[in-house]
Design an enzyme around this catalytic site. Sequence first.
Site, mmCIF file in Angstrom:
data_model
loop_
_atom_site.group_PDB
_atom_site.id
_atom_site.type_symbol
_atom_site.label_atom_id
_atom_site.label_comp_id
_atom_site.label_asym_id
_atom_site.label_seq_id
_atom_site.Cartn_x
_atom_site.Cartn_y
_atom_site.Cartn_z
ATOM 1 N N HIS A 99 0.706 -1.310 0.177
ATOM 2 C CA HIS A 99 0.221 0.173 -0.050
ATOM 3 C C HIS A 99 1.214 1.465 0.242
ATOM 4 C CE1 HIS A 99 0.923 -0.290 4.077
ATOM 5 N NE2 HIS A 99 1.260 0.118 4.323
ATOM 6 N N ASP A 101 0.413 4.805 2.182
ATOM 7 C CA ASP A 101 -0.124 5.119 2.912
ATOM 8 C C ASP A 101 -1.547 5.803 2.604
ATOM 9 O OD1 ASP A 101 0.936 3.534 4.807
ATOM 10 O OD2 ASP A 101 2.307 5.132 5.737
ATOM 11 N N HIS A 255 4.513 0.322 0.230
ATOM 12 C CA HIS A 255 5.603 -0.295 0.815
ATOM 13 C C HIS A 255 4.333 -1.828 1.584
ATOM 14 C CE1 HIS A 255 4.346 3.029 3.201
ATOM 15 N NE2 HIS A 255 3.932 1.770 4.123
ATOM 16 N N ARG A 270 5.442 6.527 13.601
ATOM 17 C CA ARG A 270 5.430 6.512 12.502
ATOM 18 C C ARG A 270 4.828 8.056 12.599
ATOM 19 N NH1 ARG A 270 1.380 4.277 8.436
ATOM 20 N NH2 ARG A 270 0.224 6.353 8.328
HETATM 21 O O1 AKG Z 1 6.069 -1.585 10.522
HETATM 22 C C1 AKG Z 1 6.216 -1.368 9.123
HETATM 23 O O2 AKG Z 1 7.638 -1.664 8.921
HETATM 24 C C2 AKG Z 1 5.654 -0.109 8.494
HETATM 25 C C3 AKG Z 1 4.101 -0.187 8.254
HETATM 26 C C4 AKG Z 1 3.309 0.402 7.891
HETATM 27 O O3 AKG Z 1 2.599 0.196 6.726
HETATM 28 C C5 AKG Z 1 3.340 1.975 7.664
HETATM 29 O O4 AKG Z 1 4.018 2.645 9.212
HETATM 30 O O5 AKG Z 1 2.800 2.880 6.945
HETATM 31 FE FE FE2 Z 2 1.876 2.166 5.311
#
Ligand code: AKG
Ligand code: FE2
Length: 287
Positions: A99, A101, A255, A270
Amino acid sequence: MSASVLNLTPVAPAIGAVIHDIDLNRIDGETQAAIRQALLDYQVVFFRNQKLPAHAQAALARQFGSLHIHPIFPSVAGVPEVIVLDSHLLDLRDNELWHTDVTFSRTPPLGCVLQAIKIPPTGGDTLWASGTAAFKALDPALQQKLKGLTAQHDIRLSFPQERFARDEAEQAKLDAIFAKNPPVTHPVVRTHPETGEPVLFVSEGFTDRINELPEAESRELLDFLTRHAVKPEFTLRWQWQEGDVAIWDNRCTQHKALFDYGDAHRIMHRATINGDAPYFRETGAAA
Ligand SMILES: O=C(O)CCC(=O)C(=O)O
Ligand SMILES: [Fe+2]
């Protein structure tokens, strides 16, 4: 300032670089500009051994733009701009879908700053794919066809109620979030607003259907494109260490976070930087 002043090692042919010798707790304007250029050149950049407090992570992200508050994910106490992805508190299976984000928003994020807080002994890698490399590799006739198309992106695809509404109260909350975030339309190929490059902008995680095609044809083309977009040659796989920070350009990448660590504990923080409405312009000229 060019990114060449940075001590940097590419991660994979199409995407990614590690930037060495930087303490993200203290970067000056010149370094910030160089990191920004590296982000345009490599699409995802990584920094080892950082350990940023949540407020410092938010401050770092804010150097790239204003910050987004996520409608569903919980955040660090007192720092609403830093979301906490804790495998013991959340069902993170949906982050395994490839996806980009928050493309369920009219103005999806410009980028994100992700920090590894706790990492399982093995597993929990994250993969990124370059939407510019994926677009470039398509047949020119298909490239042309895609440039005229738009697609619907829907929050429901990555936040299914069976995982995000476990009781009536959660269901009511989720319904309100869904009502506030109806499906949105984005171009299937977007022009990167800074590089002017065309980007394949569909993902398994949020892209529901192509507006201009009948349902069956839309499904077939989306299945083809979402598989094409994540071919190994357009991707990198990052094996985290605690204290690693990744910054990605969310306008030209997607990702996938592997959920292969069972009950082991994995925590990520994040910060999400607000972006603009995607558009397609044939000339490719930067806006
Ligand atoms: O946990 C992760 O490595 C990435 C998760 C994810 O999709 C994000 O943080 O946008
Ligand atoms: Fe993500």
